[in-house]
Scaffold this motif. Structure first.
Motif, PDB file in Angstrom:
ATOM      1  N   MET B   1      13.759  -1.598 -14.983  1.00  0.00           N
ATOM      2  CA  MET B   1      13.293  -2.282 -15.364  1.00  0.00           C
ATOM      3  C   MET B   1      13.940  -3.306 -16.460  1.00  0.00           C
ATOM      4  SD  MET B   1       9.284  -1.994 -16.023  1.00  0.00           S
ATOM      5  CE  MET B   1       8.848  -1.694 -17.973  1.00  0.00           C
ATOM      6  N   GLU B   3      12.339  -6.149 -19.142  1.00  0.00           N
ATOM      7  CA  GLU B   3      11.251  -6.887 -19.402  1.00  0.00           C
ATOM      8  C   GLU B   3      11.373  -8.123 -18.792  1.00  0.00           C
ATOM      9  OE1 GLU B   3      10.313  -4.363 -22.910  1.00  0.00           O
ATOM     10  OE2 GLU B   3      10.102  -5.866 -23.177  1.00  0.00           O
ATOM     11  N   PHE B   5      11.420 -12.120 -19.484  1.00  0.00           N
ATOM     12  CA  PHE B   5      11.304 -12.825 -20.971  1.00  0.00           C
ATOM     13  C   PHE B   5      11.423 -13.692 -20.354  1.00  0.00           C
ATOM     14  CE2 PHE B   5      13.756  -9.277 -21.949  1.00  0.00           C
ATOM     15  CZ  PHE B   5      12.974  -8.829 -22.984  1.00  0.00           C
ATOM     16  N   ARG B   9       9.576 -17.667 -24.788  1.00  0.00           N
ATOM     17  CA  ARG B   9       9.788 -16.460 -26.034  1.00  0.00           C
ATOM     18  C   ARG B   9      10.940 -16.248 -26.688  1.00  0.00           C
ATOM     19  NH1 ARG B   9      10.701 -11.146 -25.317  1.00  0.00           N
ATOM     20  NH2 ARG B   9       9.555 -10.078 -27.037  1.00  0.00           N
ATOM     21  N   ARG B  10      11.892 -16.580 -25.726  1.00  0.00           N
ATOM     22  CA  ARG B  10      13.035 -16.496 -25.633  1.00  0.00           C
ATOM     23  C   ARG B  10      13.929 -17.267 -27.205  1.00  0.00           C
ATOM     24  NH1 ARG B  10      18.618 -14.610 -23.639  1.00  0.00           N
ATOM     25  NH2 ARG B  10      16.828 -13.691 -21.821  1.00  0.00           N
ATOM     26  N   LEU B  13      11.558 -16.286 -30.276  1.00  0.00           N
ATOM     27  CA  LEU B  13      11.932 -15.790 -30.892  1.00  0.00           C
ATOM     28  C   LEU B  13      13.397 -15.591 -31.642  1.00  0.00           C
ATOM     29  CD1 LEU B  13      12.390 -12.447 -29.163  1.00  0.00           C
ATOM     30  CD2 LEU B  13      10.577 -12.950 -30.908  1.00  0.00           C
ATOM     31  N   GLY B  14      14.105 -17.030 -30.850  1.00  0.00           N
ATOM     32  CA  GLY B  14      15.256 -17.541 -31.499  1.00  0.00           C
ATOM     33  C   GLY B  14      15.279 -18.404 -33.206  1.00  0.00           C
ATOM     34  N   ALA B  16      12.885 -17.708 -35.191  1.00  0.00           N
ATOM     35  CA  ALA B  16      12.229 -17.105 -36.117  1.00  0.00           C
ATOM     36  C   ALA B  16      13.093 -16.478 -36.789  1.00  0.00           C
ATOM     37  CB  ALA B  16      11.258 -15.473 -35.145  1.00  0.00           C
ATOM     38  N   ILE B  17      14.341 -16.611 -35.679  1.00  0.00           N
ATOM     39  CA  ILE B  17      14.923 -15.164 -36.352  1.00  0.00           C
ATOM     40  C   ILE B  17      16.030 -16.326 -36.920  1.00  0.00           C
ATOM     41  CG2 ILE B  17      17.867 -14.204 -36.041  1.00  0.00           C
ATOM     42  CD1 ILE B  17      16.223 -13.761 -33.133  1.00  0.00           C
TER      43      ILE B  17
END
Lengths: 440, 170
Positions: B1, B3, B5, B9-10, B13-14, B16-17
């Protein structure tokens, strides 16, 4: 197409970095992204911190006993943000030791050393030893009392090895005692040998990781969860490193990296203590005295390292779940509890106190020179022969006797021709006595 | 399975990184640059140095005096030979001139007959008070901090930027 995308596609067309990196970046991690997995990345990022701050420290550092201490004092007190760069390096070293230990424990609990990850474990153990090597060699470089005396004791440990002990100590120190030759070789090892070894080994460690993959959680349900390395795991890695970085900056400001007085090989009252991560060894040595000393200095540490290196080869239990590995869990439990207990014991018991301060001894030494005591008395064979040699005399006398003798020598030693020093202040008499007692 | 994405969201996160990475990079870059630049831009510091006895300089007769000054260079204090022009004024006070011509840095001399300081390089001429009377010099001779203690003259040697009308520490 924006200018940025144009530049990106220009490079992409020529280097193909995205295509090259995609399998690594988007590789699914079984078990999903987890903070436990971030500790490995933290080790790498802390190493980058050490390299970066280390290079900047080298800009003002001089690896000579004549100048090392002044250079470090200059960095710490005068160079803009010097305290921060040194603080990040100093606290970064401690953080790296903690991070490496947590990583080892995590890997052990996950059973991540088992087939097919034996090479990961062996290279990881060697990396841990390299980190401890960095900590040991870096400790001497500020050339203050703590650095000098901790290195005197630390480098004496291999001397307990039968037959080759003395030669081994000479080889490590670059001579019979800790000197300028020790400083230059420790510096070379710290900034050239160990970093390159670490880069090579860490490179191998990470390359093998790509081949064998990381160990999924032992719970099959959790192992089914998958998440890509980027951005999920990288996000967690960055959060952790940001927190650690903020922590290091706070420590560098609230508890600046220490710098004591300059190394003085003639002061014998200094109680050397290693950095906290070597406390366990420091405490262990207290349990093994006399002929059994070698058990604490060499046998147990060597045995521990060998047992760690060979772990994947004698623990053949294929199970990963801790519940199915009671012996292994008991072993790691004993190691962790033992390490914490020994560290705590050393931290609580060995606090210096009671003995004379090095400042007082130094002042006494200065008085000794100013009063020209050496025209009549010798220390270590140097000085006059009129009175008794003081390095032997101080052993026989109490503190009270020495002070009374300074004030009125004829009263304490009838027939003595030593002049009275009753004009000295109480503090000066105390400092002179501290110096005498340091000669024992 | 796998998750699920979503792209947003990706992307989040990008960003945020990148944000966290940028913050850490700035956290390193700002102090490290200042660490590198600060000492390089700091003025050279000489300590107060004994030049000569106050009685050694006659009134209105400039003397070139060489002395040793302790110069702080980073973590090291070096002993450096310096020289200055000392002038005793009729009121008994002293003026000490840097020996460097403020035009382009040549060493000038006192001409006793003309009672002028003359720079041999480009012909700048100064009075005994340091005032420019001829030549390309953009400002008067540079005076140095001076103090008299126990009958001795002490000077704090300083260097100034050349070729500009203002007296600015180099």
């Amino acid at each position: 197409m924006t200018q940025t995308s144009k530049v990106r596609s220009w490079f992409e067309e020529r280097l193909g970095l995205s295509r090259l990196m995609a399998p690594l970046m988007y590789k699914p991690l079984s078990g999903g992204a987890r903070y436990q997995f971030s500790v490995g990345s933290l080790n790498l990022l802390l190493f980058v911190n050490q390299v970066l701050t280390g290079i900047f420290l080298m800009i003002y550092y001089v690896n000579s006993p004549d100048h090392a201490y002044d250079a470090v004092k200059y960095i710490q007190r005068q160079v803009d943000f010097g305290y921060l760069v040194r603080g990040l390096h100093y606290w970064g070293a401690s953080a790296m030791v903690v991070s490496v230990m947590l990583h080892v424990i995590r890997v052990f609990v996950y059973g991540a050393y088992k087939k097919p990850r034996e090479i990961m474990w062996v290279s990881g153990t060697l990396l841990m030893l390299l980190v401890l090597g960095f900590a040991f060699t870096g400790y001497l470089l500020p050339w203050d009392q703590k650095a000098y005396w901790a290195t005197v004791v630390g480098t004496s440990i291999p001397g307990t090895t039968p037959v080759i002990g003395d030669s081994l100590v000479r080889l490590i120190r670059g001579g019979i005692s800790v000197s300028n030759l020790t400083l230059t070789r420790f510096f070379a090892i710290h900034v050239e040998v160990l970093p390159w070894l670490l880069v090579i080994l860490a490179g191998a460690h990470l390359t093998v990781l790509q081949i064998v993959d990381h160990t999924p959680p032992w719970n099959p349900e959790k192992a089914k969860i998958e998440a890509p390395f980027y951005p999920d795991q990288v996000f967690k890695d960055m959060v952790l490193f940001l927190l650690v970085f903020v922590g290091l900056v706070a420590l560098a400001n609230l508890h600046p990296a220490p710098l004591g007085s300059v190394a003085d090989p003639t002061v014998k009252t200094y109680v050397p203590r290693p950095e906290w991560y070597f406390f366990f060894l420091f405490q262990l040595l207290k349990f093994f005295q006399g002929p059994y000393e070698i058990v604490g200095t060499m046998v147990l540490p060597t045995l521990f390292i060998v047992l760690m290196l060979l772990l994947p080869f004698y623990d053949r239990n294929p199970a990963l779940a801790p519940k199915k590995r009671p012996v292994a869990m008991a072993c790691i439990g004993i190691c962790v509890v033992g390490y914490i207990t020994l560290t705590a014991m050393a931290a609580l018991s060995g606090k210096p106190g009671g003995g004379p301060s090095t400042v007082s001894v130094s002042k006494g030494k200065l008085l000794f020179a100013q009063l020209h005591c050496d025209s009549c008395h010798s220390i270590n064979g140097v000085g006059g022969q009129v009175g008794p040699p003081l390095d032997k005399e101080a052993e026989k006398r109490t503190r009270e006797w020495l002070i009374a003798h300074f004030k009125d020598p004829q009263k304490m030693s009838p027939g003595s021709i030593m002049p009275k020093f009753n004009y000295l202040t109480k503090e000066q008499l105390s400092e002179l006595t501290d110096y005498m007692q340091s000669l024992k | 399975m796998t998750e699920n994405f979503s792209d947003s969201r990706r992307k989040f996160l990008g960003y945020a990184i990148a944000g966290m990475g940028g913050a850490v990079a700035l956290g390193y870059a700002i102090p490290l640059i200042q660490y590198l630049v600060g000492p390089a831009m700091a003025p050279q510091e000489d300590s107060w140095s004994l030049v000569c006895g106050a009685q050694d300089v006659p009134v209105n007769d400039p003397k070139s005096i060489t002395f040793v000054s302790n110069v702080k260079s980073g973590w090291q204090t070096k002993r450096v030979q310096r020289d200055v022009w000392v002038v005793k004024k009729p009121d008994g006070s002293y003026t000490v001139f840097s020996p460097v011509c403020p035009h382009l840095g040549c060493a000038y001399n006192w001409n006793g007959q003309e009672r002028r300081f003359i720079c041999p390089c480009h012909g700048s001429v100064y009075t005994i008070t340091g005032k420019v009377v001829a030549g390309p010099a953009p400002r008067p001779l540079d005076t140095l901090p001076v103090k008299i203690e126990n009958g001795n003259i002490y000077v704090k040697y300083e260097k100034f930027r050349l070729g500009i009308p203002e007296k600015v520490l180099a």
